[in-house]
Design a protein around this motif. Structure first.
Motif, PDB file in Angstrom:
ATOM      1  N   THR A 107      51.627  35.152  45.404  1.00  0.00           N
ATOM      2  CA  THR A 107      53.037  34.751  45.397  1.00  0.00           C
ATOM      3  C   THR A 107      53.294  33.524  44.536  1.00  0.00           C
ATOM      4  O   THR A 107      54.230  33.474  43.743  1.00  0.00           O
ATOM      5  CB  THR A 107      53.520  34.488  46.835  1.00  0.00           C
TER       6      THR A 107
ATOM      7  N   ILE B  95      55.761  33.218  41.278  1.00  0.00           N
ATOM      8  CA  ILE B  95      56.895  32.291  41.296  1.00  0.00           C
ATOM      9  C   ILE B  95      56.907  31.429  40.045  1.00  0.00           C
ATOM     10  O   ILE B  95      57.947  31.200  39.432  1.00  0.00           O
ATOM     11  CB  ILE B  95      56.848  31.423  42.572  1.00  0.00           C
ATOM     12  N   ARG B  96      55.709  30.939  39.634  1.00  0.00           N
ATOM     13  CA  ARG B  96      55.642  30.111  38.428  1.00  0.00           C
ATOM     14  C   ARG B  96      56.079  30.910  37.205  1.00  0.00           C
ATOM     15  O   ARG B  96      56.777  30.402  36.329  1.00  0.00           O
ATOM     16  CB  ARG B  96      54.212  29.581  38.238  1.00  0.00           C
TER      17      ARG B  96
ATOM     18  N   ASN C 239      58.148  33.498  37.176  1.00  0.00           N
ATOM     19  CA  ASN C 239      59.592  33.696  37.244  1.00  0.00           C
ATOM     20  C   ASN C 239      60.343  32.449  36.790  1.00  0.00           C
ATOM     21  O   ASN C 239      61.363  32.531  36.101  1.00  0.00           O
ATOM     22  CB  ASN C 239      60.006  34.055  38.670  1.00  0.00           C
ATOM     23  N   SER C 240      59.841  31.269  37.163  1.00  0.00           N
ATOM     24  CA  SER C 240      60.455  30.017  36.733  1.00  0.00           C
ATOM     25  C   SER C 240      60.385  29.872  35.220  1.00  0.00           C
ATOM     26  O   SER C 240      61.323  29.416  34.578  1.00  0.00           O
ATOM     27  CB  SER C 240      59.758  28.828  37.401  1.00  0.00           C
TER      28      SER C 240
ATOM     29  N   ARG D 149      67.179  28.963  41.781  1.00  0.00           N
ATOM     30  CA  ARG D 149      65.828  28.684  41.304  1.00  0.00           C
ATOM     31  C   ARG D 149      65.263  27.405  41.923  1.00  0.00           C
ATOM     32  O   ARG D 149      64.079  27.129  41.852  1.00  0.00           O
ATOM     33  CB  ARG D 149      65.792  28.595  39.775  1.00  0.00           C
TER      34      ARG D 149
ATOM     35  N   ASN E 235      65.044  28.753  48.129  1.00  0.00           N
ATOM     36  CA  ASN E 235      65.091  30.136  48.576  1.00  0.00           C
ATOM     37  C   ASN E 235      66.048  30.246  49.753  1.00  0.00           C
ATOM     38  O   ASN E 235      65.746  30.868  50.769  1.00  0.00           O
ATOM     39  CB  ASN E 235      63.696  30.631  48.952  1.00  0.00           C
TER      40      ASN E 235
ATOM     41  N   VAL F  52      57.984  39.688  46.202  1.00  0.00           N
ATOM     42  CA  VAL F  52      58.698  38.980  45.144  1.00  0.00           C
ATOM     43  C   VAL F  52      59.346  39.990  44.204  1.00  0.00           C
ATOM     44  O   VAL F  52      58.883  41.124  44.082  1.00  0.00           O
ATOM     45  CB  VAL F  52      57.740  38.069  44.332  1.00  0.00           C
TER      46      VAL F  52
ATOM     47  N   ARG G 124      59.714  41.439  37.558  1.00  0.00           N
ATOM     48  CA  ARG G 124      60.489  41.069  36.373  1.00  0.00           C
ATOM     49  C   ARG G 124      60.116  41.859  35.115  1.00  0.00           C
ATOM     50  O   ARG G 124      60.676  41.601  34.055  1.00  0.00           O
ATOM     51  CB  ARG G 124      60.308  39.572  36.082  1.00  0.00           C
TER      52      ARG G 124
ATOM     53  N   HIS H 135      63.076  33.355  43.848  1.00  0.00           N
ATOM     54  CA  HIS H 135      61.665  33.573  43.541  1.00  0.00           C
ATOM     55  C   HIS H 135      61.022  34.663  44.404  1.00  0.00           C
ATOM     56  O   HIS H 135      59.977  35.210  44.048  1.00  0.00           O
ATOM     57  CB  HIS H 135      60.873  32.283  43.730  1.00  0.00           C
ATOM     58  N   LYS H 136      61.600  34.896  45.543  1.00  0.00           N
ATOM     59  CA  LYS H 136      61.042  35.925  46.429  1.00  0.00           C
ATOM     60  C   LYS H 136      62.172  36.549  47.243  1.00  0.00           C
ATOM     61  O   LYS H 136      63.319  36.089  47.196  1.00  0.00           O
ATOM     62  CB  LYS H 136      59.986  35.335  47.351  1.00  0.00           C
TER      63      LYS H 136
END
Length: 388
Positions: free
Chosen positions: A58, A62-63, A65-66, A87, A90, A265, A268, A284-285
């Protein structure tokens, strides 16, 4: 004497050389296995496009997606306030519309005027509507099978196996969209009168429309039922186990239960079937949600969701969407160990309520026949789960 010493020296050197080779081979094999395991692990992670086993991964996703969000900003794309806020946290309540849904549902229940514009209308009409299905009002359970229009064989197999229901307290319908097979569907419904169909296109990315249709239909035409089971047409449902589970629940208990996915998550990769853009869902999730293949819902929960759908932004991933709706309404998604999104052999199916992996109708019939044999033996021995 000298010859003997030379002989033993040669043997010692040979032994040391062999030992050196063995140690080298062992070290090489160890390193190779470690590298292979790492490569295989990475490969499995890449192939796991549903992200259903991603607890360990996860943080890295997340990193990434950022990074995508930052990239969008650097190329000059405008990031609206919703994306910017999302962003940084959550707080899924920010997912549109950000409302006090308790107050909204109270007003809707009292039929008071609501000064909020719907952002997720459902502008479709019924092509087929078995609106008498739950009459008389003795129905306690309604099973809604989400089926693709061209899955005629799956529906036929279900009607002949686990969906061949003689108990008047349980009803079954199939949820289908519109397609090139509409004439065949109408003919099929003429024989069985068990198809709910609206005029949205029957494609994967309309699964949320199909799910909303099911909620709307059940809460309108089967409102006396206590529970709903949403299930895909490639699942097997063990009805005796399902009935046993529901009969032992508190009659007034709210229920939103199935195979729980607590750490999923958004995916993308634009080439993926499960792709969700940052614009559509910038978090992010996902909040905890239930895998959409088999979900049990009490009628009170279904009514709240049906009322809230028009005010919660549409998303193509139907099970994640239900998770968002549940979160915003304060409804807890609970894990049910008797529902699996994996395939179950018949000996495991004995203890389950629903299992995935029965798109092959031959497997469906085999499993059903095995369970019938077991149930018949239970009848002879006076044991529970006797089905004659």
């Amino acid at each position: 004497m000298v010859r003997i010493k030379r002989k033993y020296t040669c043997l010692l050197k040979a032994s040391l050389y062999i030992l050196y080779l063995l140690v080298s081979i062992y070290i090489f094999q160890t390193l190779f296995r470690a590298n292979y395991s790492m490569a295989e692990h990475k490969s499995n992670l890449l192939q796991n496009k549903t992200f259903r086993d991603i607890q360990i991964q996860t943080a890295s996703v997340i990193r990434k997606n950022s990074a995508v969000i930052l990239k969008e900003k650097t190329v000059g794309k405008k990031v609206d306030t919703f994306i910017e806020l999302s962003r940084k946290s959550n707080n899924f309540h920010q997912y549109p519309l950000d409302l006090n849904f308790k107050d909204l549902l109270d007003k809707l229940k009292k039929k008071e005027q609501v000064y909020v514009k719907e952002i997720n209308p459902h502008p479709f009409h019924y092509i087929l509507n078995p609106n008498k299905k739950c009459q008389p009002s003795e129905t306690l359970l309604i099973i809604l099978v989400k089926s693709a229009a061209n899955h005629t064989n799956n529906r036929e197999a279900i009607r002949k196996t686990w969906g061949n229901i003689t108990d008047h307290s349980t009803k079954i319908v199939f949820l289908i969209g519109s397609s090139e097979f509409d004439r065949d569907i109408i003919r099929e419904n003429g024989h069985f009168h068990d198809i709910v169909q609206e005029n949205f296109q029957d494609v994967y990315w309309n699964n949320t429309h199909k799910t909303i249709m099911g909620f709307n239909w059940a809460t309108t035409y089967c409102s006396e039922a206590r529970h709903l089971l949403f299930v895909d047409d490639d699942y097997y449902v063990n009805l005796p186990n399902l009935h046993y589970f529901l009969q032992h629940l508190d009659r007034n208990a709210s229920l939103f239960s199935g195979f729980l996915l607590p750490l999923s998550v958004p995916f993308r990769d634009i080439s993926s079937k499960w792709y969700v853009s940052i614009k559509d869902y910038p978090f992010h999730k996902y909040p905890p949600y239930l895998a959409g293949g088999a979900v049990m819902v009490s009628m009170d929960v279904a009514q709240k969701m049906a009322a809230a759908f028009p005010y919660i932004k549409y998303m193509v991933i139907d099970d994640a969407y239900l998770g968002i709706v549940a979160y915003k309404l304060g409804i807890r998604a609970s894990r049910n160990g008797k529902i699996s999104d994996k395939h179950c052999q018949f000996w495991r199916m004995r203890a389950k309520i629903a299992c995935h992996g029965f798109g092959n109708v031959t497997n469906l019939f085999q499993t059903h026949n095995h369970l019938k044999e077991i149930a018949a033996k239970n009848c002879q021995n006076g044991e529970p789960f006797c089905v004659k």
